[in-house]
Design a protein around this motif. Structure first.
Motif, PDB file in Angstrom:
ATOM      1  N   PHE A  34      32.401  51.154 -26.644  1.00 12.11           N
ATOM      2  CA  PHE A  34      31.689  50.513 -25.876  1.00 12.11           C
ATOM      3  C   PHE A  34      30.183  50.457 -26.464  1.00 12.11           C
ATOM      4  N   ILE A  35      30.089  49.028 -26.824  1.00 14.27           N
ATOM      5  CA  ILE A  35      28.646  48.642 -27.614  1.00 14.27           C
ATOM      6  C   ILE A  35      27.882  48.051 -27.043  1.00 14.27           C
ATOM      7  N   TYR A  36      26.401  48.400 -27.360  1.00 13.95           N
ATOM      8  CA  TYR A  36      25.310  47.526 -26.471  1.00 13.95           C
ATOM      9  C   TYR A  36      24.323  47.238 -27.733  1.00 13.95           C
ATOM     10  N   SER A  37      23.413  46.443 -27.455  1.00 14.60           N
ATOM     11  CA  SER A  37      21.985  46.285 -28.078  1.00 14.60           C
ATOM     12  C   SER A  37      21.194  45.744 -27.094  1.00 14.60           C
ATOM     13  N   ILE A  38      20.167  44.761 -27.444  1.00 15.99           N
ATOM     14  CA  ILE A  38      19.194  44.012 -26.506  1.00 15.99           C
ATOM     15  C   ILE A  38      20.081  42.712 -25.834  1.00 15.99           C
ATOM     16  N   ALA A  39      20.354  42.034 -26.720  1.00 15.11           N
ATOM     17  CA  ALA A  39      21.189  40.908 -26.466  1.00 15.11           C
ATOM     18  C   ALA A  39      22.803  40.946 -26.961  1.00 15.11           C
TER      19      ALA A  39
END
Length: 236
Positions: A88-93
């Motif tokens: 599961f990956i996330y950043s700002i956008a």
């Protein structure tokens, strides 16, 4: 001969389509509810924060590790992950997280999930998070501002968000045009994470909300046509 060539082309297109479909089955850009549900299915979810170390130090999803394609010891972080289990990956956008997702797929990971809206969607939905700072603005104070001013424009974003930086000069133009007739409130994730969580309305940065007489006139995900929308709303 033409028939053979035609059949060959069809077979090639079919195989190309299948190959693309198979890859797409392994990577998903998921909205917050689906992303969160899949995370909860895992006993020890593999969550990656693909932002910078500075951003991660200020706030992040509980249990996440921090690295991206520019991390010096990138290969060591990847080696610690289980390729057979979801990531599961996330950043700002979706910029840094999307790039990392593609790279992990190339390296044989079975399933990669990218969070639509990134950290904004997670905190904005009120999901558990770590923060090293206490919000400067409480929900009660926020509601008081909305109640005590006839017209309020709220800008919610992050100092690390490129799209958010583009909103600032637009806000200055609006401020110059309307003066004291319009109250502008700027809320950054770094200073006010809890109010963003408490509002439970933010899905992406920037989010713009215009209130008039204590009621929402519009809520925008992104700043496109912000000045025009404000002008139209306040002209009535």
């Amino acid at each position: 001969m033409k028939k053979i060539l035609k059949n060959s082309i069809k077979a090639f297109v079919f195989l190309f389509t299948i190959a693309g479909f198979a890859q797409n089955q392994n990577t998903f850009t998921l909205p917050i509810d689906s992303f969160y549900a899949k995370v909860k299915e895992q006993k020890n979810p593999q969550i990656i924060d693909a932002r910078s170390s500075d951003e991660f130090a200020i706030n992040h999803i509980n249990g996440s590790v921090n690295f991206n394609l520019e991390t010096k010891n990138y290969a060591e972080y990847v080696a610690r992950l289980d390729k057979s289990k979801p990531v599961f990956i996330y950043s700002i956008a979706s910029g840094r997280s999307g790039q990392l997702a593609k790279e992990l797929l190339k390296n044989g990971f079975s399933q990669v999930n990218d969070l639509q809206g990134g950290i904004a969607a997670w905190i904005g939905a009120g999901k558990p998070f770590y923060s090293n700072s206490k919000s400067k603005l409480t929900l009660a104070e926020y509601k008081k501002i909305i109640a005590e001013n006839n017209t309020v424009l709220v800008d919610i974003g992050s100092q690390y968000c490129g799209a958010c930086k583009k909103v600032k000069p637009v806000l200055e133009t609006i401020r110059a045009d309307y003066g004291t007739n319009l109250k502008i409130v700027e809320i950054d994730l770094e200073d006010n994470p809890q109010i963003i969580a408490d509002l439970k309305t933010v899905k992406v940065f920037p989010t713009l909300i215009l209130y008039k007489n204590n009621k929402i006139v519009f809520k925008k995900d992104g700043s496109a046509d912000l000045k025009k929308d404000v002008d139209v709303a306040l002209a009535h």
